[in-house]
Design a protein around this motif. Structure first.
Motif, PDB file in Angstrom:
ATOM      1  N   ARG A 287       0.854  -1.199   0.000  1.00  0.00           N
ATOM      2  CA  ARG A 287       0.000   0.000   0.000  1.00  0.00           C
ATOM      3  C   ARG A 287       0.886   1.244   0.000  1.00  0.00           C
ATOM      4  O   ARG A 287       1.013   1.941   1.018  1.00  0.00           O
TER       5      ARG A 287
ATOM      6  N   ASN B 263      -7.106   4.533  -3.132  1.00  0.00           N
ATOM      7  CA  ASN B 263      -7.848   3.574  -2.322  1.00  0.00           C
ATOM      8  C   ASN B 263      -8.307   2.419  -3.189  1.00  0.00           C
ATOM      9  O   ASN B 263      -8.670   2.596  -4.340  1.00  0.00           O
TER      10      ASN B 263
ATOM     11  N   GLN C 128     -10.348  -1.580  -2.911  1.00  0.00           N
ATOM     12  CA  GLN C 128     -10.949  -2.657  -2.147  1.00  0.00           C
ATOM     13  C   GLN C 128     -10.227  -3.938  -2.529  1.00  0.00           C
ATOM     14  O   GLN C 128     -10.291  -4.387  -3.669  1.00  0.00           O
TER      15      GLN C 128
ATOM     16  N   HIS D 174     -12.394  12.264   8.173  1.00  0.00           N
ATOM     17  CA  HIS D 174     -12.431  10.973   8.866  1.00  0.00           C
ATOM     18  C   HIS D 174     -12.392  11.117  10.387  1.00  0.00           C
ATOM     19  O   HIS D 174     -12.197  10.113  11.085  1.00  0.00           O
TER      20      HIS D 174
ATOM     21  N   SER E  18      -8.299  10.423  -0.904  1.00  0.00           N
ATOM     22  CA  SER E  18      -8.783   9.494   0.118  1.00  0.00           C
ATOM     23  C   SER E  18      -8.804  10.112   1.502  1.00  0.00           C
ATOM     24  O   SER E  18      -9.559   9.678   2.373  1.00  0.00           O
TER      25      SER E  18
ATOM     26  N   ILE F 102      -6.366   9.818   3.574  1.00  0.00           N
ATOM     27  CA  ILE F 102      -5.662   8.869   4.443  1.00  0.00           C
ATOM     28  C   ILE F 102      -4.265   8.634   3.896  1.00  0.00           C
ATOM     29  O   ILE F 102      -4.089   8.370   2.701  1.00  0.00           O
TER      30      ILE F 102
ATOM     31  N   TYR G  42      -4.422   0.597   7.023  1.00  0.00           N
ATOM     32  CA  TYR G  42      -5.342   1.113   5.999  1.00  0.00           C
ATOM     33  C   TYR G  42      -6.724   0.487   6.120  1.00  0.00           C
ATOM     34  O   TYR G  42      -7.747   1.171   5.947  1.00  0.00           O
ATOM     35  N   ARG G  43      -6.784  -0.797   6.397  1.00  0.00           N
ATOM     36  CA  ARG G  43      -8.084  -1.441   6.533  1.00  0.00           C
ATOM     37  C   ARG G  43      -8.922  -0.786   7.629  1.00  0.00           C
ATOM     38  O   ARG G  43     -10.125  -0.584   7.482  1.00  0.00           O
TER      39      ARG G  43
ATOM     40  N   GLU H  13      -9.835   2.902   6.637  1.00  0.00           N
ATOM     41  CA  GLU H  13     -10.778   2.966   5.522  1.00  0.00           C
ATOM     42  C   GLU H  13     -12.137   2.363   5.861  1.00  0.00           C
ATOM     43  O   GLU H  13     -12.979   2.166   4.979  1.00  0.00           O
ATOM     44  N   SER H  14     -12.371   2.097   7.137  1.00  0.00           N
ATOM     45  CA  SER H  14     -13.600   1.416   7.541  1.00  0.00           C
ATOM     46  C   SER H  14     -14.830   2.306   7.490  1.00  0.00           C
ATOM     47  O   SER H  14     -15.949   1.820   7.665  1.00  0.00           O
TER      48      SER H  14
END
Length: 840
Positions: A232, A238, A240, A298, A519, A521, A552-553, A556-557
């Motif tokens: 990443r 971003n 999925q 965020h 993003s 992030i 990141y997971r 990015e939730s």
């Protein structure tokens, strides 16, 4: 002439013997009490003055030092020179012995105080020449920076000059006194940090050379993988991630909630049991740090949050010293390195920043050809080598002279490589220059000024994340990273020609960077930062992407995050790789015939495991131990078995065309690679025939054999449910001197404790390694920012600030970091005034 007495040889009456014994025991007790009282007096006399007034020469005006309830000083001065003078003085109040030992360790001057056992360490440091590097860096200082470093050095010297009879107890125990502090000493410690972070990759090159000679290019390429589909990079959009689903696997995307690894059973930990097992197979540590920043989109406040936890070796006292420095518009708070001015990581009134290590390949090995006259070969002919004589003073023994041989590429380091016979020169970017950019970093008010400050930072190469009060976030890689005529530094090369010479450095504006990504992030955790098709080679050995991907997971939730959420992520103990391996082991045991009862029990424990390396987890220990056995089965027949001296077996064979370069015989354990987990993941997912050992029909039988070997090891517990992860992978922090004294050892460091987390979790920990600090900057209100170190501010074990932060670090809590004048005043616990005085 002696007179014989009939009763002289008769035993004393019982009452007399008892009285003598009581007298002896009482005398010994008095001696011990006296020694303890004297030690207490010495240590107590060295406690710093925290209140009142101290007169010091060299100040132009009074300086205030306000300490909060954790001993964190806010230093306010009218001039910058006074500010850094006071920073040096105040840091020395708390950390003088640590500063002096770090200075000696870096310079290679430990044998002078500890004797011949440290000569080899000193020899290495003298060959690398860190003091020479510091001397060169001092000569390159600007007039402005020189004035600040000189002020800091004067402050340290002012403290040690006025406390010669009240020095920290370690000086008394070791029988020496410190020398005055210098600008060169400051830069020497900076050089040591560079050594810790951007040095040592040459060892991987030497091992890789042997592996290549034995296995050939295909298998070697498998082992030394340096990319992953999980990477990443900060510049990537971003995405999925659609994972390949394996039989019995669960969807990781369903588990984006953070799981804190708070070790909140401090009082109940059986530290004597932790780590008692002596067998091999503990987690392989891949050193690394974490940082990330999220935009206001965020967060619950609508402003950015920036977090950073730098993972380094533990020491006592802990590495960082927190400080708040204020003079005019210069107003910055965060962690400092004892012995150096400025703040390293933190925030000022407008911006916040944090770092992780890039892990660049910034040192190359050149095999030099010398003739009988001591000259080395170059494309232009033979060139005489330079020599630098280094004198190592050894306590109670004769001096040792080291002849450092210098080539056009750098020093010959053959003496640092056991068994090596070739003349190998080390070329390292640190030999070219080491510049300290932190005054400019601390002073930056926006992204452009921050980038300008970073552009001058040559070593160590870092991943810098950024946020400001206007809502912007950014990332930029830093450092001098070589451009090569050919090659990438992954193997030793011929030094007699110019085919692999450095031709310059990657331009700063070509290093990976991003500003205000869509993003919102940005995260780094030492894994690959280069986008696909990036034209330059930055690192031949990235960390694996497990921590980065996990961060990141979570981010990015879709949640709105608070500072508390950032701390939970910093202490997260979920390991996707270990869970992946556990699922593979379970699947294999489900499909082989007649697994043992212990293997079946292990399978059932791993089947129900959630992938969290918690203290009490037996499944985590079984999986990790089974993974170790799997690596052995895969590598042992290709790279050689580990010798077993007890059986009389000889050392494993070594490729004849490559000299041995390790104190240990070459074997399967010689393979150490940050991304070895990615190699293993690739093998288990693709199951290539070239890696299946002889004697196994398929990978299921291989995996089952690994579990059988793990659980049937004689040192494994009879009850597998009691194979606690915390005992298998503990933490051990002890004072290097006071921790050896029985009467006070337990007061001078946390000692041996169970812990959660592992090598590939966000909370990355090992026995002597882990987060050196945990920091989160709240750009909506800096007074809501948080920071804690491992143990505390104090360096004196009698200080109330010596270990007052340990419980929070261990249990996964933290402390607010006052910044505004009102917050600093509210948190005030002590106030000291340093005022101009006469000469010392």
């Amino acid at each position: 002439m002696a007179t014989w007495t009939p009763t002289a040889d008769l035993p004393a009456p019982p009452r007399t013997r008892r009285h003598v014994l009581i007298w002896i025991v009482g005398a010994l007790a008095l001696v011990l009490l006296g020694a303890a009282a004297y030690g207490y007096y010495i240590a107590h006399s060295a406690l710093p003055q925290l209140d009142g007034t101290i007169s010091l020469p060299g100040l132009s005006a009074a300086v205030s030092v306000t300490r909060d309830g954790h001993g964190v000083p806010t230093i306010v001065a009218k001039t910058l020179e006074d500010l850094f003078y006071a920073q040096g003085y105040v840091t020395a109040q708390d950390r003088l012995w640590q500063m002096d030992v770090m200075r000696r360790f870096a310079a290679g001057e430990m044998a002078e105080i500890l004797g011949p056992s440290l000569v080899e360490h000193d020899r290495e440091q003298r060959i690398l020449g860190l003091r020479e590097m510091a001397h060169k860096s001092e000569a390159a200082l600007s007039a402005r920076d020189r004035s600040y470093f000189e002020a800091y050095a004067r402050g340290v010297t002012a403290f040690l000059s006025t406390h010669q009879e009240r020095l920290p107890i370690e000086f008394r125990l070791m029988g020496y006194k410190p020398k005055p502090w210098t600008v060169e000493d400051c830069l020497l410690l900076g050089g040591r940090l560079v050594q810790d972070l951007n040095h040592g990759t040459y060892k991987s090159a030497l091992i890789r050379e042997k592996v290549l000679a034995r296995l050939g290019p295909e298998l070697t390429a498998d082992l030394y993988v340096n990319t992953s589909w999980r990477d990443r990079p900060p510049l990537a959009k971003n995405r999925q991630i659609q994972e390949e689903k394996d039989p019995g696997s669960k969807d990781e995307d369903e588990d984006d909630e953070m799981d804190s690894g708070a070790d909140n059973n401090v009082a109940g930990v059986n530290s004597s049991a932790a780590g008692r097992s002596s067998f091999a197979g503990r987690p392989e540590l891949v050193p690394g740090s974490n940082n990330w920043v999220v935009s206001g989109a965020h967060t619950v406040t609508g402003k950015p949050l920036l977090s950073n936890d730098m993972h380094l070796n533990h020491q006592m006292p802990n590495l960082w010293y927190e400080a708040h420095l204020r003079s005019g518009d210069y107003d910055v708070v965060g962690v400092t390195l004892p012995g150096l001015p400025f703040v390293i990581v933190g925030h000022n009134r407008r911006i916040a920043w944090g770092f992780t290590n890039v892990g660049p390949t910034v040192e190359d090995l050149y095999v030099e050809n010398f003739n009988d006259q001591g000259a080395f070969q170059t494309p232009g002919g033979w060139q005489a080598a330079d020599h630098r004589a280094e004198i190592i003073h050894v306590k109670n023994q004769a001096d040792v002279t080291v002849d450092v041989v210098l080539t056009r590429h750098g020093p010959i380091i053959t003496d640092l490589i056991p068994g090596e016979t070739r003349k190998i020169a080390l070329h390292w970017t640190a030999f070219d220059s080491v510049h300290d950019p932190f005054f400019d970093v601390d002073s930056a008010q926006n992204w452009d000024e921050f980038k300008e400050a970073l552009a001058s930072w040559d070593s160590p190469s870092q991943n810098a994340v950024y946020a400001d009060v206007d809502g912007h976030i950014g990332y930029h890689a830093t450092g001098h990273i070589p451009l090569r005529a050919a090659g990438d530094g992954s193997l030793p090369v011929n030094g007699a020609d110019d085919q692999h010479e450095w031709t310059g450095y990657i331009p700063f504006d070509k290093l990976p960077s991003v500003f205000d990504p869509q993003s919102g992030i940005i995260a780094t955790a030492n894994s690959r930062i280069t986008p696909d098709k990036y034209r330059y080679s930055i690192s031949t050995e990235w960390d694996p992407p497990w921590r980065t991907d996990r961060i990141y997971r979570v981010l990015e939730s879709g949640r709105k995050f608070s500072s508390a959420d950032m701390l939970s992520l910093q202490t997260d103990v979920y390991s996707a790789f270990d869970r992946f391996c556990a699922e593979r082991f379970v699947y294999a045991l489900d499909h082989v015939k007649n697994p043992s009862k212990r293997a079946q029990q292990a399978r059932d424990l791993m089947r129900d495991w959630d992938g969290r390396l918690s203290i009490e987890s037996a499944a985590a220990t079984i999986e990790n131990r089974s993974q170790y056995e799997l690596r052995r089965l895969l590598l042992e027949r290709k790279l050689g078995a580990t010798p077993r001296p007890a059986s009389g077996a000889g050392p494993a064979p070594t490729p004849t065309n490559v000299p041995t370069t390790s104190a240990e015989p070459f074997s399967w354990k010689s393979y150490r690679w940050f991304s070895s987990s990615i190699w293993l993941e690739n093998v288990l997912m693709k199951q290539p025939k070239r890696w299946l050992p002889e004697g196994y029909a398929d990978y299921e039988s291989l995996l089952a054999s690994a579990v059988e070997a793990a659980v049937n090891n004689p040192e494994a517990p009879q009850d597998l449910t009691q194979w606690r992860w915390g005992m298998f992978s503990p933490i051990d922090i002890e004072h290097p001197v006071l921790g050896r004294l029985p009467l006070i050892a337990s007061w001078t460091g946390p000692g041996l404790r169970e812990q959660s987390g592992g090598a590939l979790t966000v909370k990355q920990v090992g026995r002597a390694f882990g987060p050196s600090e945990r920091y989160t900057a709240d750009l909506s209100d800096f007074d809501q920012s948080t920071l804690n170190t491992v143990t505390g501010q104090g360096g004196n074990f009698l200080s109330p600030y010596y270990m007052d932060q340990w419980k929070a670090w261990y249990e996964g809590t933290t402390f607010s970091l006052p910044f505004s004048r009102q917050a600093v005043e509210k948190a005030r616990a002590h106030e000291l005034v340093l005022e101009p005085g006469s000469r010392l």
